[in-house]
Design an enzyme around this catalytic site. Structure first.
Site, PDB file in Angstrom:
ATOM      1  N   ASP A   1       0.811  -1.219   0.000  1.00 19.70           N
ATOM      2  CA  ASP A   1       0.000   0.000   0.000  1.00 19.70           C
ATOM      3  C   ASP A   1       0.844   1.269   0.000  1.00 19.70           C
ATOM      4  O   ASP A   1       2.072   1.227   0.156  1.00 19.70           O
ATOM      5  CB  ASP A   1      -0.960  -0.015   1.200  1.00 19.70           C
ATOM      6  CG  ASP A   1      -0.280  -0.402   2.515  1.00 19.70           C
ATOM      7  OD1 ASP A   1       0.963  -0.440   2.564  1.00 19.70           O
ATOM      8  OD2 ASP A   1      -0.993  -0.655   3.491  1.00 19.70           O
TER       9      ASP A   1
ATOM     10  N   HIS B   1      -7.452  -4.294   9.989  1.00 16.56           N
ATOM     11  CA  HIS B   1      -7.110  -4.121   8.573  1.00 16.56           C
ATOM     12  C   HIS B   1      -5.794  -4.809   8.222  1.00 16.56           C
ATOM     13  O   HIS B   1      -4.910  -4.968   9.050  1.00 16.56           O
ATOM     14  CB  HIS B   1      -7.149  -2.648   8.141  1.00 16.56           C
ATOM     15  CG  HIS B   1      -6.037  -1.772   8.609  1.00 16.56           C
ATOM     16  ND1 HIS B   1      -6.236  -0.486   9.058  1.00 16.56           N
ATOM     17  CD2 HIS B   1      -4.701  -1.969   8.659  1.00 16.56           C
ATOM     18  CE1 HIS B   1      -5.077   0.040   9.376  1.00 16.56           C
ATOM     19  NE2 HIS B   1      -4.129  -0.840   9.146  1.00 16.56           N
TER      20      HIS B   1
ATOM     21  N   GLU C   1      -9.672  -1.707   4.886  1.00 13.96           N
ATOM     22  CA  GLU C   1     -10.385  -1.334   6.099  1.00 13.96           C
ATOM     23  C   GLU C   1     -11.656  -2.173   6.270  1.00 13.96           C
ATOM     24  O   GLU C   1     -12.169  -2.726   5.297  1.00 13.96           O
ATOM     25  CB  GLU C   1     -10.772   0.145   6.031  1.00 13.96           C
ATOM     26  CG  GLU C   1      -9.591   1.110   6.023  1.00 13.96           C
ATOM     27  CD  GLU C   1      -9.012   1.374   7.419  1.00 13.96           C
ATOM     28  OE1 GLU C   1      -8.861   0.415   8.202  1.00 13.96           O
ATOM     29  OE2 GLU C   1      -8.696   2.534   7.703  1.00 13.96           O
TER      30      GLU C   1
ATOM     31  N   ASN D   1      -7.963  -2.210  13.969  1.00 16.32           N
ATOM     32  CA  ASN D   1      -9.343  -2.511  13.585  1.00 16.32           C
ATOM     33  C   ASN D   1      -9.412  -3.752  12.693  1.00 16.32           C
ATOM     34  O   ASN D   1     -10.437  -4.022  12.075  1.00 16.32           O
ATOM     35  CB  ASN D   1      -9.973  -1.307  12.869  1.00 16.32           C
ATOM     36  CG  ASN D   1      -9.212  -0.939  11.595  1.00 16.32           C
ATOM     37  OD1 ASN D   1      -8.254  -1.610  11.215  1.00 16.32           O
ATOM     38  ND2 ASN D   1      -9.636   0.135  10.937  1.00 16.32           N
TER      39      ASN D   1
HETATM   40  C1  GLP Z   1      -0.640   0.667   8.580  1.00 15.23           C
HETATM   41  C2  GLP Z   1      -0.238  -0.190   7.390  1.00 15.23           C
HETATM   42  C3  GLP Z   1      -0.453  -1.644   7.650  1.00 15.23           C
HETATM   43  C4  GLP Z   1       0.128  -2.031   8.986  1.00 15.23           C
HETATM   44  C5  GLP Z   1      -0.566  -1.267  10.071  1.00 15.23           C
HETATM   45  C6  GLP Z   1      -0.120  -1.635  11.467  1.00 15.23           C
HETATM   46  O1  GLP Z   1      -1.983   0.963   8.615  1.00 15.23           O
HETATM   47  N1  GLP Z   1      -0.930   0.167   6.198  1.00 15.23           N
HETATM   48  O2  GLP Z   1       0.122  -2.413   6.590  1.00 15.23           O
HETATM   49  O3  GLP Z   1      -0.011  -3.412   9.199  1.00 15.23           O
HETATM   50  O4  GLP Z   1      -0.298   0.114   9.841  1.00 15.23           O
HETATM   51  O5  GLP Z   1       0.993  -0.875  11.834  1.00 15.23           O
HETATM   52  P1  GLP Z   1       1.926  -1.145  13.058  1.00 15.23           P
HETATM   53  O6  GLP Z   1       2.797  -2.295  12.643  1.00 15.23           O
HETATM   54  O7  GLP Z   1       2.714   0.118  13.203  1.00 15.23           O
HETATM   55  O8  GLP Z   1       1.066  -1.466  14.221  1.00 15.23           O
END
Ligand code: GLP
Length: 240
Positions: A67, A137, A142, A135
């Protein structure tokens, strides 16, 4: 599904790097699906260390990222392209032409079409690394009424915007939209490697893997994947 319980973040990162490194050694032409966020940073550090020690060769490896934020240029410090350069690509011998991240400043609709074409041009992804949003995702898919199949534009939920606000100087700078690979594309990966760390992820991990499969918790779809490896620290896996 295989679950590896590591003692802490360091242990989780080492185990995840072992799994990715094994793939690169067994198949030097492999396609790696990569993720951003704070969770995989330690795994990337381990991979860079192993490259520096001469254990890994990335010269034929191809990568596709999940992404990117809409509106952020590759040079923006919070763009996911910048993250990948800083945490991995700039430190290993990967051919820049073999690294793919959606472009945040192209026309978003056109960029989704282009990125779908990029993904369709590969054989399946060998290992898709995933983090997990609070959440549920994955990538930036989402919670919603249905699973979106292909690369698409997402309006980020307020909870995601809030979670990511820690990386931006002011709230106005936080992107409200993103481009993400779709659920079908993630599910087509031969292996899914999900990383989770910290007690803040314990509830959502339980919901994703022990609750019903529903687009309201996008990661729950992974229950239907035949080859998921979940690597987490004790705190994140405490309710599983
Ligand atoms: C973002 C990314 C996700 C990732 C998520 C969790 O939203 N798009 O790919 O998994 O954050 O992030 P973290 O690893 O900092 O908790």
């Amino acid at each position: 599904m295989k679950i590896y319980r590591a003692k802490d973040y360091e242990g989780m990162s080492r185990k995840a790097a072992d799994i990715v490194a094994a793939r690169v050694i067994l198949d030097p032409n492999c396609v790696l699906g990569l993720a951003t966020g704070s969770t995989p940073v330690g795994m990337y550090k381990q991979l860079v260390r192993r490259y520096n020690e001469g254990e890994l060769d990335f010269s034929f490896v191809k990568t596709v990222n999940l992404d990117e934020y809409v509106g952020l240029a590759q040079t923006h410090e919070q763009s996911y392209r910048y993250f990948m350069q800083k945490n991995l690509f700039d430190h290993i011998n990967i051919d820049p032409k073999n690294t793919h991240v959606p472009d945040g400043i192209s026309d978003p609709e056109e960029e989704c079409i282009r990125y779908n074409r990029v993904l369709n041009g590969f054989r399946d992804i060998d290992i898709q690394v995933l983090g997990l949003g609070h959440n549920g995702h994955i990538g930036f898919n989402e919670p919603g009424d249905c699973f979106q199949k292909d690369t698409h534009i997402v309006n980020l939920q307020q909870s995601t915007i809030d979670a990511n606000s820690r990386f931006f100087a002011s709230r106005n700078d936080i992107p409200k939209r993103a481009i993400t690979m779709g659920i079908r594309q993630i599910m087509q990966a031969k292996t899914i490697l999900m990383l989770v760390s910290g007690e803040g992820k314990a509830d959502i991990i339980k919901e994703a893997f022990l609750g019903p499969v529903t687009p309201r918790v996008p990661a729950s779809v992974l229950q239907l994947h035949p080859n998921v490896i979940l690597v987490g620290d004790k705190a994140a896996l405490s309710k599983l």
